[in-house]
Each structure stands twice: as C-alpha cells, then as structure tokens.
Design an enzyme around this catalytic site. Structure first.
Site, PDB file in Angstrom:
ATOM      1  N   HIS B 258       0.848  -1.177   0.000  1.00 12.03           N
ATOM      2  CA  HIS B 258       0.000   0.000   0.000  1.00 12.03           C
ATOM      3  C   HIS B 258       0.889   1.235   0.000  1.00 12.03           C
ATOM      4  CE1 HIS B 258      -3.107   2.862   1.295  1.00 12.03           C
ATOM      5  NE2 HIS B 258      -3.949   1.984   0.767  1.00 12.03           N
ATOM      6  N   ASP B 310      -8.029  -5.395   0.467  1.00 10.79           N
ATOM      7  CA  ASP B 310      -8.538  -6.264  -0.596  1.00 10.79           C
ATOM      8  C   ASP B 310      -8.221  -7.735  -0.332  1.00 10.79           C
ATOM      9  OD1 ASP B 310      -9.647  -4.242  -2.235  1.00 10.79           O
ATOM     10  OD2 ASP B 310      -7.635  -3.697  -2.901  1.00 10.79           O
TER      11      ASP B 310
END
Lengths: 375, 375
Positions: B258, B310
């Site tokens: 991320h 996710d």
C-alpha cells in the site's frame, strides 16, 4: 479530542507541481507552445490534422506511407456500432451532448471488439468525431451522420456537424482550430486520463474520465460559455459596460485567463487572425470580430488578463454555422489524440498517481451511542 | 534542435505531495485510519453502515431523526430507471461489470431527474448498490433485483448480490467490510473524483470518472485479482512455493502492499479477524483462512510487505457466496459515499486541479515537407 495540525502544506490545485516528465508538448508562461519539438505556429501553418495527430502520438512527423496507413486505420474504425447508437438513443432528446458522448465512449468499453491496445485507441480516435457530430442528433431520434470516404479528417467532422457547404479557406481554418485543440500538456482532462491510466485501466475507461472532466465549466465548457457571452453582448460598443457590470457582480468572464499563459495564449492569437481573415474573405459583416477585439482590449485594460483559445475558437465555430452545444464535443474529438498520447506515455513508465492530503480534522474521538448525541 | 532539460523535477505518482487540506479521513504509515476524527476500530466495532456514511458526508454522527431522514432519502431514490436498465441491457452478456456500472452512472447524468446537488448525490449513493447487484444480471437479460423495504443498507446489498440466506453474524461482517470500503482519504478514485469536481462538473460525471479509475487492476481490480490468486494456490502448504515462483517470474502479488501502510493495513487486520470468526462460527472448513494466513506470513518473511484490505475482504465475500466479478462493484457501492464527501469538500474551496509537467523533449524543430522526411 485534539486538533491535528499537520506538518506539510497542501499544494492547492497542484499549481506548479510537476507530475511527470513529458515529451509530448509544452506550454510556457511566455506564450510559447511546443508540439513534440515544433513551435505551434510551424504546425498550424504547415501541417494537416492527421499529420499533427500522428506527430503527437508517435513523436515524429509521418512519412507518406505512415500517414496513409494511419489515415486508413482511422477510416476503417469510424463506424459507430448499432448498440452504441442504441445507448445514445435511450438518453432522450434533452440529454447534454457531453453526457451522451461520455456514455457512448463508456459503452464502447464493452461493445468494441478491438483486440490490441493501439486498435482500441484508434477506434476511440476515429469514433469520437462521429460521436461529436451525432451526440445531439441520435438522442433526438434523428438519423446519424457518417464520415464520407476520401475527405480529410477535419472536413469530415465539419460536414457531419453542419449542413452547409464551406469554402476551402473555411475548411482549412476549421482544420487549424482542430489542430490547436488536439493537445495541451497537463490540462485537467489529460491529467484525468493519466490518473486513470496509472491504475492500468483500459483506454475506454480513461477517455470516459477525460470526458467527465470536460463536462466542467472550468475546463471543457468554456468555449460554449464564451460564445453565449458574446451573443449576449452583441454590440462591440457595449463591451466595456458589460465587463464593468460583470466585475461589479463578481461574475467570471469565460474565455479569459489561463493557468499557464499570463501574457497571451498563442492559440488565441492564431485563431483571432483566422477569424479576422475568414470574415474579411466573406466581405460581409465583421461585427463578431470587432466585438471579440473590443472585449479583449477592455479586459486587458481592466484586468491584464488575455483571452484563451476558447474565446476565439467559439466565434469561428459560430461563423462556420456550428450549433453552440457542439463546441465542447469538438474539443473532445480533437483532444482524444492528445489523451491517447498521454495514456501511452503514462504507461511507458507507470507509477500509480496517488497524492497525499493534509489532514486538518479532529482525532481520537470516541463513539457515542445514538441516544446520547447532540444535534 | 536543442534538448530542453528542465529546471524542476517531476514528483512521479505525486507520492508524498499533498493536494488538499481535508477533514474527511486520514490513513497513516503507522497503521492508523481516522474517519472524521474517529479511529477506524471505534467505527467498525460500534457503528452501522448508514451512520458511518452520514458521518463521512456530514462530519458528525447523526441523531436518531437525522439518521432516519438520511435512510429514508436513500430508500426513496433506490429505484433504477427503466432507461438506465435499457442502457445496461444494450451492453450485452459479456460486458465487464465495472464497464456496466460506469456506463449506467454516466447515463444517469441525463436520465436522472433530481434537481439539487444533494439530491443528485443521494440518488447516486442509493442506486450504486442496486447497480452493483445487477451489473452482470441485467446485461445477460436476467430480471433486476431490488432492495426490500425495512432492511439495513448493507443487508439489502447482500440479499441482492446472493440468493442464499446469511446469518446475523455474516450480515454484520458484510456491513463492517462495507464500512471499511466506504472511504480512504486520497486513493486513486477519490482523487479522480476531486480532479473532475474541480472543473465544476456534476456528481454523475465525477462518479463515472471514479468508476473509470476503479477499472484499473492497480486500484479497484485488486480484490478480484487477490481472490483469483487464492483460488489458484488453494493449499496453505503451497503458499511459500507459489510466492517464490511469482518472485522469480517478477509477477505482482495482488492484495499486498500500500502507498501509505508499510507495517500493516488496519482494515486488513479487522477483516482477517472477521474471516477467522465467521469460519469458526460455521464450524466447518477453515482452509481459506489458513491459506490467507500462510500467504501473509510468507510474504512478510520474504518481502516485509503486509496484506491490504482487498486481500482479506475477498475471502470474506467469497465465503458469503458472492461471485468474484462483483467484488469491485461492491467497492464502488461503498466508496460512492466517500467520493461524494470528497466532491463536496473540493467544492467548498475549489481550485482547478491542474498540475504541471516537466518537458524533457526537443524544441525549435522546423517543419519538413512530407517528401523530405526520413522513416
């Protein structure tokens, strides 16, 4: 409950922040604009639309055979599918033209059968003109207009947009204006396209996002707003009075000012001359030119803000008999080539475009049950 | 012909560049996430989806009567117009779900009859769930599913997405995952929405651009790609081998890493626990949890990269019986609330988002007639 004041300052509007290296084009505060190394006046004076599109996409002016194969690639992809026309028809007669094109382009993401990336892009490049010319016809239930074989790309768009015959000079002026709309470095829609491309989304997604940003009056809507303003003022002698009232009421004057160009927009200068010459050749009424000139003079005297491309492109389109709601669609039909050049350049060395923000809100709050909350 | 080397350096991907002040939310490298002042675990543990949506949009948790009127405002706008369903049907059975939603949202820009800005936004917020649940049904010619009155917002999406009955705990897990997808500061799609909003385009245009950026595998597609990877690996004992092969072949591992979170993604931690507990309560096979845990362990050992939301949302959706191509549509159905909060915040103090670029191409070239060009 604390007020978190952050350590780094927001660059509002990202003004002056460079988001990428680019070799596509460059506008500069001094009023210069470069397309792939060529000053804009070299291109506008000498080149045709297809050549310029090829240049922006590929970085070099095409040879004869490259140009022929590029033109042929566009020609054979121009037909808009029946299903896309069906989508456009569903939107109904009052649909905004840019909404119609955006929805049509979005639907192409599922309907188009192109296999490779360049095929998809050429399909968008070819069809955007046809969509621009039909975006208010098809939702009204009128028969779609199609390109004719053997015409220049710009002539085809012009003949689809208007019913009238244009002279060779008029057609050349339209082609030049299209070349000026083709690309303009990191404008809001091209930047939107790059943001979407950076997620590795397909060109249909990227182009539909570009069209979404064209919808905004601060970007794509400016040429239409400028024309509506000119039609309201009408009389060159009223320009000063109109502007003074607008200043007093703090209304924005459309078609003036630019993030980059502070002295003059080179594209506006070229278009001003095209407008003057086109009306002079017709030998009739040149009020529209004198009105624009008066607005420009008064605006410079009062605010030192120069007109931009939209301000002089609009009266050219108007004089060519094009309906005002089609001006932004024309912008899209030209800029799609620039968008695809930016899409490709972004993917050459991609990094997800994901800026940060400066949090200035609260922190450390505790959840309070709904019964205990104050309104 | 000169090579123009420029004076200022490009901030590729705009990493670490703040584009705006914000009071909506804040993710931090230390693994914290704030929604309007509240730590994410306060919200995920205590609040419901509608409350959280209200909080993100309005900056405060709602009172009972505010919550009721918000919920009612969404309820009465949930019905998707016949014309929008017609547009979706035109796209055909093989259409990509996100293409379908983007095209449907784009078409709403013309079809929706809401008058004021907040009405338009609530219409998008209400309809996005219905579009998410129907984006693969309607293009296949199946009957659309609708929300039922009296259900929670998240229960309604879940019942439209799946045919099966879910337990109260499962429904609460789905609601929590939806709350975690609701907002995430300056992610690529929210940034896209702000770029489009900054041109003063309407919320339909902005939302369709957000959906365009969700199409990209580096952003919205990640939960689906993560699930497909998990289904390929299947056996927890094979996790290490799978990753080593992927590293050797330089394949990207979806669901890990991320831009902000370097140690851990707090949303992934919460979802991991929800997945564990949900499978434990069922008392059956927990292979999927063990597989995720093994992948996480091996990935951390090899690369020190933590899983993101996710990665753990995908197996939850899968265990709830939701088809994989609907994971990104669910993302959209949640994030639309965050998008509208960003839209409003951008407009509170708007400046056109128009960055610059660093020109590294040629300049001063002269036009050469086509006959004299080298291939």
């Amino acid at each position: 409950m604390t007020d978190a004041s952050d350590h780094f300052k927001a660059q509002k509007g990202l003004a002056g922040v460079s988001v990428t290296d680019t070799r596509i084009s460059k506008s500069d505060a001094d009023g210069s604009l470069i397309y792939r190394g060529y000053p804009i006046w070299e291109i506008a004076t000498n080149a045709g639309f297809e050549e310029t599109a090829f240049l922006i996409l590929n970085g070099k002016l095409p040879t004869r055979s490259q140009l022929e194969s590029f033109t042929e690639g566009l020609r054979k992809r121009a037909e808009v599918q029946r299903k896309v026309l069906g989508v456009m028809r569903e939107l109904g007669r009052d649909a905004d033209p840019i909404d119609v094109i955006r929805t049509a382009v979005s639907s192409l993401g599922s309907i188009d059968s192109e296999k490779d990336l360049r095929g998809k892009q050429m399909s968008l490049e070819a069809k955007m003109s046809v969509l621009a010319a039909n975006c208010h016809r098809v939702p009204r239930g009128e028969a779609p207009r199609s390109p004719k074989s053997g015409l220049r790309f710009s002539d085809n768009l012009l003949q689809m947009l208007t019913a009238r015959e244009a002279t060779e000079y008029e057609r050349r002026v339209f082609e030049r204006v299209m070349m000026l709309y083709l690309e303009h470095d990191m404008n809001a829609s091209s930047f939107t396209v790059r943001v979407v491309a950076s997620t590795l989304a397909d060109p249909y997604a990227a182009a539909s996002a570009g069209l979404a940003s064209l919808k905004g009056p601060l970007h794509g809507g400016a040429n239409e707003a400028a024309m509506e303003m000119l039609l309201r003022v009408r009389d060159p002698a009223k320009a000063g009075e109109f502007l003074q009232t607008a200043f007093r009421e703090k209304r924005k004057i459309m078609g003036f000012g630019h993030r980059v160009y502070k002295e003059f927009d080179p594209r506006a200068r070229l278009c001003k001359e095209y407008l003057r010459e086109m009306l002079a050749r017709r030998g009739g009424d040149d009020t529209l030119y004198r009105l624009c000139d008066a607005m420009e003079t008064e605006m410079w005297r009062a605010k030192r803000i120069p007109p931009n491309l939209d301000f002089y492109a609009a009266p050219i389109f108007y004089s060519l008999g094009i309906e005002v709601p089609l001006y932004t669609p024309i912008f899209a039909a030209c800029r799609i080539f620039g968008w695809m050049a930016h899409y490709n350049e972004q993917l050459e060395d991609d990094r997800l475009i994901r800026p940060d923000s400066t949090y200035v809100g609260l922190s450390g709050l505790k959840y309070v049950p709904i019964e205990d909350r104050n309104p």
